[in-house]
Scaffold this active site. Structure first.
Site: not given
Ligand code: UT7
Length: 326
Positions: A112, A253, A283
């Protein structure tokens, strides 16, 4: 040292729009989850165009906006994590497509941060007099390396390309540059390439199947992103001897609006200062900053003399940024 200015921008995204509701019919997710956790509403997905095709279209628009001819370009740098091939480079394919036959061409792999790394490298080539006119591209077909059954990643990414033309100038347009990487955190974002397979490796290695789809530790990157945005914005401002009040827009980004909210709070600046278009495109990795920049140009948001701060971060992990005077 020669002075450098950005003299043109261009971007291209595929016409196919995929909404959050569309994705909720493919994986266990919802518009509510994606919008509130990321700020993304929809993204563009390729219906067959590869990275070089999108990159060439963005490049031609940048060439037109700069008012130059393809043969004026003596350097093409293309940042991508999703090249058409290992060989030839996607930059070489673009060169042939746009008929910029006087250019040196190469791809860079900085995920990125590819667009800002490219702007940085092009600036150094122009400053030293090695080149006069550079085409910098960030282009991705992330849809080909996404696991469309993994809700953790498939809702985040989109396809697209952006380009900028940099040229020697009488006035300095690049006021500060920062750059860096932390390879020790590389496992936080991985898409694997071909493993070693030849007559001399073990049977286990020969039998090994590789899954090239993106695997990401979102939380790790989230923390890294907020940290580097704060740290590098302060460093860039100090180098350019200016304050946040002098900056019209910060163009980050575009990964997650919550990353920006968090960084804005810690920097003590309004979120309005950050230009975001990830609701429309998601993204697009190396393309996000260039697409946002071109979006701003198309919407007449930038005037001569405006200062903008670009800041990228991502896989590697990598980061980089610039302050540009328009
Ligand atoms: O481009 C450079 C690289 N990428 C980034 O910069 C990404 C940086 N990170 C992020 O943007 C965030 O960490 C994410 C958007 C990827 C994830 O958000 P988060 O608030 O950190 O969520 P999480 O991974 O902690 O997941 C929270 C919950 C989980 O469920 P449980 O374990 O709490 O029951 C996930 O399974 O949300 C669940 N989850 C979803 N639920 C519905 C993860 N993806 C989804 C989804 N829809 N698409």
């Amino acid at each position: 040292m020669n002075k450098v200015q950005v003299i043109g921008t261009g971007s291209y995204v595929p016409s196919k729009v995929v909404s959050n509701d569309d994705l909720s019919r493919m994986v266990d997710t919802s518009d509510e989850w994606i919008s509130s956790r990321t700020g993304i509403k929809e993204r563009r997905i390729s219906e067959g165009e590869d990275t070089s095709e999108m990159a060439s279209k963005a490049a031609m628009k940048a060439i037109e906006s700069a008012g130059i001819k393809p043969e004026d370009i003596d350097l093409i740098i293309l940042g991508t994590a999703t090249p058409d091939n290992f060989i030839p480079s996607t930059a070489c394919i673009v060169q042939s497509n746009i008929k910029a036959m006087n250019a040196m061409c190469f791809d860079i792999s900085a995920a990125c941060s590819g667009f800002v790394y490219g702007l940085d490298i092009a600036t150094q080539f122009i400053r030293t007099g090695s080149c006069k006119t550079a085409l910098v591209i960030g282009a991705e077909t992330l849809s080909k390396i996404i696991n469309w059954e993994d809700r953790n990643t498939c809702v985040l990414f989109g396809d697209g390309a952006a380009a900028a033309i940099l040229q020697t100038s009488d006035v300095e347009g690049i006021l500060a540059i920062c750059r860096g990487a932390d390879g020790s955190k590389g496992k936080a974002l991985v898409s694997s390439a071909i493993p070693v397979k030849n007559p001399y490796v073990s049977k286990e290695m020969l039998d090994k199947q590789v899954d090239a789809t993106v695997k990401m530790d979102g939380r790790e990157i989230f923390k890294f992103a907020v940290k580097v945005i704060i740290q590098e914005v302060e460093k860039l401002l100090a180098d350019a001897k200016c304050s946040l009040d002098d900056i019209k827009y910060i163009v980050p980004h575009q990964a997650n609006s919550r990353i920006i909210d968090s960084a804005a709070k810690k920097l003590g600046v309004s979120e309005e200062k950050f230009y975001l278009d990830l609701d429309k495109f998601g993204n697009t990795s190396a393309a996000t900053i260039g697409i946002a920049l071109d979006d701003m140009v198309q919407n007449n948001l930038l005037e001569h003399g405006d200062k903008i701060l670009l800041i990228g971060f991502g896989g590697g992990l990598t980061y980089g940024g610039l302050i540009i005077e328009w």
